[in-house]
Motif scaffolding. Structure first.
Motif, PDB file in Angstrom:
ATOM      1  N   GLY A  71       8.512 -12.740  -5.267  1.00 42.63           N
ATOM      2  CA  GLY A  71       7.886 -13.086  -4.008  1.00 42.63           C
ATOM      3  C   GLY A  71       6.703 -12.166  -4.013  1.00 42.63           C
ATOM      4  N   GLN A  72       6.019 -12.644  -3.032  1.00 40.00           N
ATOM      5  CA  GLN A  72       4.496 -11.850  -2.929  1.00 40.00           C
ATOM      6  C   GLN A  72       4.291 -11.496  -1.444  1.00 40.00           C
ATOM      7  N   PHE A  73       3.497 -10.548  -1.017  1.00 40.03           N
ATOM      8  CA  PHE A  73       3.064 -10.244   0.308  1.00 40.03           C
ATOM      9  C   PHE A  73       1.582 -10.950   0.418  1.00 40.03           C
ATOM     10  N   ALA A  74       1.742 -11.833   1.345  1.00 36.58           N
ATOM     11  CA  ALA A  74       0.244 -12.443   1.235  1.00 36.58           C
ATOM     12  C   ALA A  74      -0.515 -12.396   2.728  1.00 36.58           C
ATOM     13  N   SER A  75      -1.466 -12.082   2.736  1.00 38.73           N
ATOM     14  CA  SER A  75      -2.208 -11.976   4.120  1.00 38.73           C
ATOM     15  C   SER A  75      -3.567 -12.593   3.745  1.00 38.73           C
ATOM     16  N   PRO A  76      -4.408 -12.496   4.882  1.00 35.49           N
ATOM     17  CA  PRO A  76      -5.735 -12.963   4.851  1.00 35.49           C
ATOM     18  C   PRO A  76      -6.402 -11.813   3.864  1.00 35.49           C
ATOM     19  N   LEU A  77      -5.992 -10.698   3.900  1.00 39.89           N
ATOM     20  CA  LEU A  77      -6.731  -9.806   3.230  1.00 39.89           C
ATOM     21  C   LEU A  77      -6.452  -9.525   1.828  1.00 39.89           C
ATOM     22  N   GLY A  78      -5.477 -10.440   1.266  1.00 39.04           N
ATOM     23  CA  GLY A  78      -5.098 -10.372  -0.056  1.00 39.04           C
ATOM     24  C   GLY A  78      -3.730 -10.676  -0.557  1.00 39.04           C
ATOM     25  N   ILE A  79      -3.279 -10.575  -1.640  1.00 39.26           N
ATOM     26  CA  ILE A  79      -1.780 -10.561  -1.990  1.00 39.26           C
ATOM     27  C   ILE A  79      -1.297  -9.440  -2.887  1.00 39.26           C
ATOM     28  N   ILE A  80      -0.213  -9.098  -2.501  1.00 40.80           N
ATOM     29  CA  ILE A  80       0.437  -7.972  -3.660  1.00 40.80           C
ATOM     30  C   ILE A  80       1.902  -8.683  -3.664  1.00 40.80           C
ATOM     31  N   PRO A  81       2.109  -8.724  -5.158  1.00 42.37           N
ATOM     32  CA  PRO A  81       3.447  -9.077  -5.410  1.00 42.37           C
ATOM     33  C   PRO A  81       4.607  -8.060  -5.245  1.00 42.37           C
ATOM     34  N   TYR A  82       5.862  -8.669  -4.796  1.00 45.24           N
ATOM     35  CA  TYR A  82       6.784  -7.769  -4.215  1.00 45.24           C
ATOM     36  C   TYR A  82       7.027  -6.706  -5.363  1.00 45.24           C
ATOM     37  N   ALA A  83       6.930  -6.992  -6.464  1.00 46.22           N
ATOM     38  CA  ALA A  83       7.377  -6.256  -7.703  1.00 46.22           C
ATOM     39  C   ALA A  83       6.617  -4.698  -7.607  1.00 46.22           C
ATOM     40  N   GLN A  84       5.387  -5.007  -7.023  1.00 45.71           N
ATOM     41  CA  GLN A  84       4.536  -3.796  -6.775  1.00 45.71           C
ATOM     42  C   GLN A  84       5.101  -2.811  -5.651  1.00 45.71           C
ATOM     43  N   ILE A  85       5.868  -3.549  -4.801  1.00 48.18           N
ATOM     44  CA  ILE A  85       6.286  -2.563  -3.803  1.00 48.18           C
ATOM     45  C   ILE A  85       7.518  -2.073  -4.179  1.00 48.18           C
ATOM     46  N   VAL A  86       8.592  -2.815  -4.792  1.00 51.73           N
ATOM     47  CA  VAL A  86       9.935  -2.209  -4.960  1.00 51.73           C
ATOM     48  C   VAL A  86       9.406  -1.114  -5.985  1.00 51.73           C
ATOM     49  N   GLY A  87      10.430  -0.107  -5.742  1.00 55.70           N
ATOM     50  CA  GLY A  87      10.452   0.991  -6.727  1.00 55.70           C
ATOM     51  C   GLY A  87       9.560   2.179  -6.134  1.00 55.70           C
ATOM     52  N   THR A  88       8.839   1.706  -5.183  1.00 55.29           N
ATOM     53  CA  THR A  88       7.818   2.690  -4.631  1.00 55.29           C
ATOM     54  C   THR A  88       8.497   3.227  -3.090  1.00 55.29           C
ATOM     55  N   ASN A  89       8.169   4.460  -2.765  1.00 56.49           N
ATOM     56  CA  ASN A  89       8.711   5.003  -1.181  1.00 56.49           C
ATOM     57  C   ASN A  89       7.553   4.372  -0.308  1.00 56.49           C
ATOM     58  N   GLU A  90       8.233   4.746   1.092  1.00 56.38           N
ATOM     59  CA  GLU A  90       7.164   4.380   2.270  1.00 56.38           C
ATOM     60  C   GLU A  90       5.944   4.511   1.807  1.00 56.38           C
ATOM     61  N   ARG A  91       4.960   3.930   2.050  1.00 51.49           N
ATOM     62  CA  ARG A  91       3.357   4.241   1.754  1.00 51.49           C
ATOM     63  C   ARG A  91       2.477   3.496   2.316  1.00 51.49           C
ATOM     64  N   SER A  92       1.287   3.885   2.141  1.00 54.54           N
ATOM     65  CA  SER A  92       0.139   3.083   2.501  1.00 54.54           C
ATOM     66  C   SER A  92      -0.435   2.288   1.371  1.00 54.54           C
ATOM     67  N   THR A  93      -0.938   1.342   1.469  1.00 51.79           N
ATOM     68  CA  THR A  93      -1.603   0.745   0.105  1.00 51.79           C
ATOM     69  C   THR A  93      -2.813   0.113   1.065  1.00 51.79           C
ATOM     70  N   SER A  94      -3.738  -0.490   0.018  1.00 57.27           N
ATOM     71  CA  SER A  94      -4.965  -1.086   0.541  1.00 57.27           C
ATOM     72  C   SER A  94      -5.435  -2.446   0.061  1.00 57.27           C
ATOM     73  N   PHE A  95      -5.866  -3.422   0.904  1.00 53.55           N
ATOM     74  CA  PHE A  95      -6.427  -4.412   0.448  1.00 53.55           C
ATOM     75  C   PHE A  95      -8.030  -4.343   0.666  1.00 53.55           C
ATOM     76  N   ALA A  96      -8.762  -4.328  -0.339  1.00 44.60           N
ATOM     77  CA  ALA A  96      -9.983  -4.331  -0.034  1.00 44.60           C
ATOM     78  C   ALA A  96     -10.294  -2.757   0.457  1.00 44.60           C
ATOM     79  N   SER A  97     -10.981  -3.030   1.848  1.00 46.05           N
ATOM     80  CA  SER A  97     -11.187  -1.689   2.716  1.00 46.05           C
ATOM     81  C   SER A  97      -9.868  -1.475   3.596  1.00 46.05           C
ATOM     82  N   HIS A  98      -9.004  -2.333   3.636  1.00 46.41           N
ATOM     83  CA  HIS A  98      -8.155  -2.353   4.971  1.00 46.41           C
ATOM     84  C   HIS A  98      -6.954  -1.576   4.277  1.00 46.41           C
ATOM     85  N   GLN A  99      -6.182  -0.988   5.358  1.00 38.39           N
ATOM     86  CA  GLN A  99      -5.020  -0.479   5.037  1.00 38.39           C
ATOM     87  C   GLN A  99      -3.777  -1.109   5.714  1.00 38.39           C
TER      88      GLN A  99
END
Ligand code: SAM
Length: 334
Positions: A71-99
């Protein structure tokens, strides 16, 4: 800045692991409610597949999603594959300039953002109801109706492994939603905790007043979130232990008055303990470079960098919670 951003900036030491039984004995021995530490048990372990995760965008917009394989996290700001979230700790990540902040939802977060059928008992009210019902580890509770399963989860957490929640729902569609919401929460919990969520919820697709097979004098408390209590209260008298409370959630004060009139007219042996409305006043807390309230030099959630401010400005928030409902507590006296 949202509470969650504060949580990451002002991180407090967390109790690594508090299982349900330990938590119960702690509460009993100290009288202190440690339930919030149950949620913290997994905070320092990385995200896993099948967990439910909260995404919080700027300005507090929140969305729940489950980490499914592929799966992937999709929002108007962009897409992040879930594979990039799995294995990480609670965190902040960015789409372009948005957090976007990803974190494990608390039970309160979950109930406020899960899919709903009927309106849930709001968490601030559910917490008060649990206190007013005076339930804890091992308590046996009757609930009706199950609705979306929101209150059910609060009750389940309060009574732990040795307790039991019998939840009655007359509408099959609502029961299905309640079951799914409870299963989804338990599934996610069990993925990231050593001790599984208690298996203490028993759903019944039935009008609660037709549950004739229910044994008498068994329940330590009854929680009612129904429109009309008049038919239900005589039934409750049979199954609730003497001296124990029935706590009901009623949106309108006229429903409270009608209920009391009904009790009087029918001479039902209930003693009114109290009627309360839970009011949370929200405050706006903003990082600032100055203590001058009029300068407007506060930082928004997205641009407040870790040490880029020296002060906090605080004032009542413009957005306050609207009225939710009244909570009425009555004791069975004979
Ligand atoms: C407002 S909802 C409950 C919401 C629930 N407290 C929650 O947090 O998700 C009320 C539910 O009571 C159910 N209901 C109404 N009368 C009932 C009865 N006599 N027996 C069982 N369920 C009933 C309705 O179908 C509805 O789903």
């Amino acid at each position: 800045m949202s509470n969650n951003c504060y949580r990451s900036l002002l991180r407090l030491p967390v109790v690594k692991y508090v299982g349900f039984s330990r938590c119960c004995s702690w509460i009993m021995s100290t009288g202190v409610n440690l339930l919030h530490t149950i949620n913290d048990a997994s905070l320092e372990s990385p995200f896993k597949y099948d967990e439910i995760v909260m995404a919080e965008h700027r300005k507090g917009r929140k969305r729940l999603f489950r980490l499914t394989v592929g799966g992937q996290f999709a929002s108007p700001l962009g897409i992040i594959p879930y594979a990039q979230i799995v294995g990480t700790n609670e965190r902040s990540t960015s789409f372009a300039s948005h957090q976007v902040l990803f974190y494990r939802p608390t039970l309160e977060d979950y109930i406020l953002h899960m899919k709903r059928g009927p309106t849930v008992t709001y968490p601030k009210d559910a917490a008060a109801m649990v206190t007013m019902m005076d339930i804890g580890c091992g308590s046996k509770v009757l609930e009706s109706g199950s609705g979306s399963g929101g209150l059910t989860l609060f009750l389940s957490r309060a009574v732990g492994n040795e307790g039991r929640i019998d939840s009655y729902e007359v509408r099959s569609g609502h029961l299905e939603i309640a079951r799914k919401n409870v299963q989804a929460w338990k599934g996610s919990w069990n993925v990231n905790h050593l001790q599984t969520w208690p298996d203490n919820i028993y759903f019944f697709h039935q009008d609660v007043i037709k549950a004739l097979t229910m044994p008498t004098d068994v329940f330590d408390a009854v929680a009612l979130d129904l429109q009309d209590l008049s038919d239900v209260l005589p039934f409750v008298l049979k199954v609730l232990r003497i001296g124990r409370p029935v706590v009901a959630y009623l949106p309108n004060i006229t429903q409270v008055i009608t209920t009391l009139q009904h009790i009087k007219q029918q001479s039902l042996p209930f003693s009114l303990d109290r009627v309360v409305e839970v009011y949370h006043k929200l405050w706006h807390i903003a990082p600032s470079k100055t203590l001058n309230f009029s300068s407007g030099a506060t930082h928004s959630e997205s641009n407040a960098k870790k040490n880029d401010y020296d002060y906090y400005l605080a004032r009542p928030s413009h957005a306050q919670h609207p009225h939710t409902a009244f909570i009425i507590k009555m004791i069975r006296i004979e």
